[in-house]
Design an enzyme around this catalytic site. Structure first.
Site, PDB file in Angstrom:
ATOM      1  N   ASP A  59       1.350  -1.011   0.221  1.00 11.74           N
ATOM      2  CA  ASP A  59      -0.295   0.049  -0.135  1.00 11.74           C
ATOM      3  C   ASP A  59       1.119   1.558   0.484  1.00 11.74           C
ATOM      4  OD1 ASP A  59       1.025  -0.403   2.730  1.00 11.74           O
ATOM      5  OD2 ASP A  59      -0.951  -0.592   3.335  1.00 11.74           O
ATOM      6  N   ASN A  75      -7.321  -2.696  14.504  1.00 10.72           N
ATOM      7  CA  ASN A  75      -8.867  -2.901  13.901  1.00 10.72           C
ATOM      8  C   ASN A  75      -8.918  -4.193  13.010  1.00 10.72           C
ATOM      9  OD1 ASN A  75      -7.895  -1.954  11.959  1.00 10.72           O
ATOM     10  ND2 ASN A  75      -9.371  -0.317  11.739  1.00 10.72           N
ATOM     11  N   HIS A 124      -6.852  -4.291  10.201  1.00  6.11           N
ATOM     12  CA  HIS A 124      -7.434  -4.389   8.664  1.00  6.11           C
ATOM     13  C   HIS A 124      -5.566  -4.968   8.431  1.00  6.11           C
ATOM     14  CE1 HIS A 124      -4.641  -0.231   9.637  1.00  6.11           C
ATOM     15  NE2 HIS A 124      -3.800  -1.309   9.654  1.00  6.11           N
ATOM     16  N   GLU A 176      -9.910  -1.403   5.507  1.00  5.47           N
ATOM     17  CA  GLU A 176     -10.589  -1.124   6.909  1.00  5.47           C
ATOM     18  C   GLU A 176     -10.937  -2.141   6.652  1.00  5.47           C
ATOM     19  OE1 GLU A 176      -8.889   0.601   8.687  1.00  5.47           O
ATOM     20  OE2 GLU A 176      -8.412   2.510   8.173  1.00  5.47           O
TER      21      GLU A 176
HETATM   22  C1  GLP Z   1      -0.540   0.211   9.095  1.00 10.33           C
HETATM   23  C2  GLP Z   1       0.086  -0.538   7.173  1.00 10.33           C
HETATM   24  C3  GLP Z   1      -0.262  -2.187   7.357  1.00 10.33           C
HETATM   25  C4  GLP Z   1       0.485  -2.630   8.712  1.00 10.33           C
HETATM   26  C5  GLP Z   1       0.091  -2.153   9.715  1.00 10.33           C
HETATM   27  C6  GLP Z   1       0.358  -2.289  11.179  1.00 10.33           C
HETATM   28  O1  GLP Z   1      -1.096   1.343   8.926  1.00 10.33           O
HETATM   29  N1  GLP Z   1      -1.046   0.062   6.106  1.00 10.33           N
HETATM   30  O2  GLP Z   1       0.125  -2.723   6.615  1.00 10.33           O
HETATM   31  O3  GLP Z   1       0.357  -3.915   8.621  1.00 10.33           O
HETATM   32  O4  GLP Z   1      -0.733  -0.355   9.527  1.00 10.33           O
HETATM   33  O5  GLP Z   1       1.338  -1.417  11.782  1.00 10.33           O
HETATM   34  P1  GLP Z   1       2.480  -1.629  13.427  1.00 10.33           P
HETATM   35  O6  GLP Z   1       3.813  -2.493  12.013  1.00 10.33           O
HETATM   36  O7  GLP Z   1       3.194   0.247  13.059  1.00 10.33           O
HETATM   37  O8  GLP Z   1       1.726  -0.946  14.500  1.00 10.33           O
END
Ligand code: GLP
Length: 260
Positions: free
Chosen positions: A67, A136, A138, A143
């Site tokens: 993404d 959440n 995702h 989302e």
């Molecule tokens: C972000 C990314 C995801 C990631 C998630 C968790 O928004 N788009 O690919 O897995 O949130 O982030 P973190 O690893 O910093 O907790």
């Protein structure tokens, strides 16, 4: 689903790195899907070490990122382009022309998304997709309420996700509202999904993903339908799993040929 619980995130990242490294060794032209966020940072550090110390060779590998934020130029310090070059791409020998990250400045967004899907198909599909998970539930930026068959497309972030990601932008208000993300259907076509989750704040999302119903309200739960999904967790992220002891027993008693 295979649930691997390790004492801490460092050891969990070691397991994940061995899985990625094995794929690259067995298939020098492997296609690897990559994630951003805090979670995969240790994994990337270990892969860089493996490259430097053991000669792990990425020269034939193709990468696709999950993404990107919409509206950010590649050079923006909080873009996922910048993240990937800082933490991985500039530190290994992956070929620039085989690196793919959704274009945050795309003018024709649907066309750009179709092109991204086509590039994944042309590369032969993703062998291993690295995933993190949001609080959440995702995955990528899919989302809650995302179609379980969605493809690469524009998404609107929830306030919860914008709050979680505010650190990189200075304030929640500065976090872009829109992103381009691979869809859940895109992710599900990867031959192996490797999800990492660390820390207490991920425990609920992990429990819902593994032991709850398959529902668009917890996008990660779609992985229950994947023939090869591996979740590598630290103890805290695993702390709300009802069957944690069973998963640990299974992992400890794996026959040698199945070990990572
Ligand atoms: C972000 C990314 C995801 C990631 C998630 C968790 O928004 N788009 O690919 O897995 O949130 O982030 P973190 O690893 O910093 O907790």
């Amino acid at each position: 689903m295979e649930i691997i619980i390790q004492p801490d995130s460092q050891q969990a990242s070691q397991v994940a790195a061995r899985i990625v490294a094995r794929t690259v060794r067995e298939k020098p032209h492997a296609v690897i899907g990559l994630a951003t966020g805090n979670t995969p940072l240790q994994l990337y550090r270990i892969l860089v070490e493996m490259h430097r110390e053991q000669g792990l060779d990425f020269s034939g590998v193709t990468c696709f990122n999950l993404d990107e934020y919409l509206g950010l130029p590649q050079a923006h310090p909080s873009s996922y382009h910048s993240y990937m070059w800082a933490h991985l791409f500039s530190l290994i020998n992956v070929a620039k022309e085989r690196i793919h990250i959704p274009d945050g400045l795309a003018q024709d967004i649907p066309a750009s998304c179709r092109k991204y899907e086509q590039a994944i198909r042309s590369a032969g599909g993703i062998d291993v997709q690295v995933l993190g998970i949001g609080t959440n539930g995702h995955i990528g930026f899919n989302e809650p309420s995302s179609s379980l068959q969605s493809r690469t497309r524009i998404k609107t972030l929830t306030d919860e996700t914008r709050r979680s990601n505010a650190a990189g932008f200075g304030s929640e208000a500065a976090v872009p509202t829109h992103v381009i993300t691979m869809g859940l259907g895109t992710i599900m076509e990867s031959r192996l999904c490797l999800l990492l989750a660390f820390g207490k704040k991920k425990a609920r999302a992990v429990a819902q993903t593994v032991e709850g119903p398959v529902t668009a309200m917890v996008p990660g739960s779609v992985l229950q339908m994947h023939p090869r999904a591996i979740l590598v967790l630290d103890r805290e992220a695993a702390s709300e799993l009802k069957m944690a002891e069973y998963y640990s027993w299974v992992y400890e008693h794996k026959p040698g040929w199945q070990k990572y």
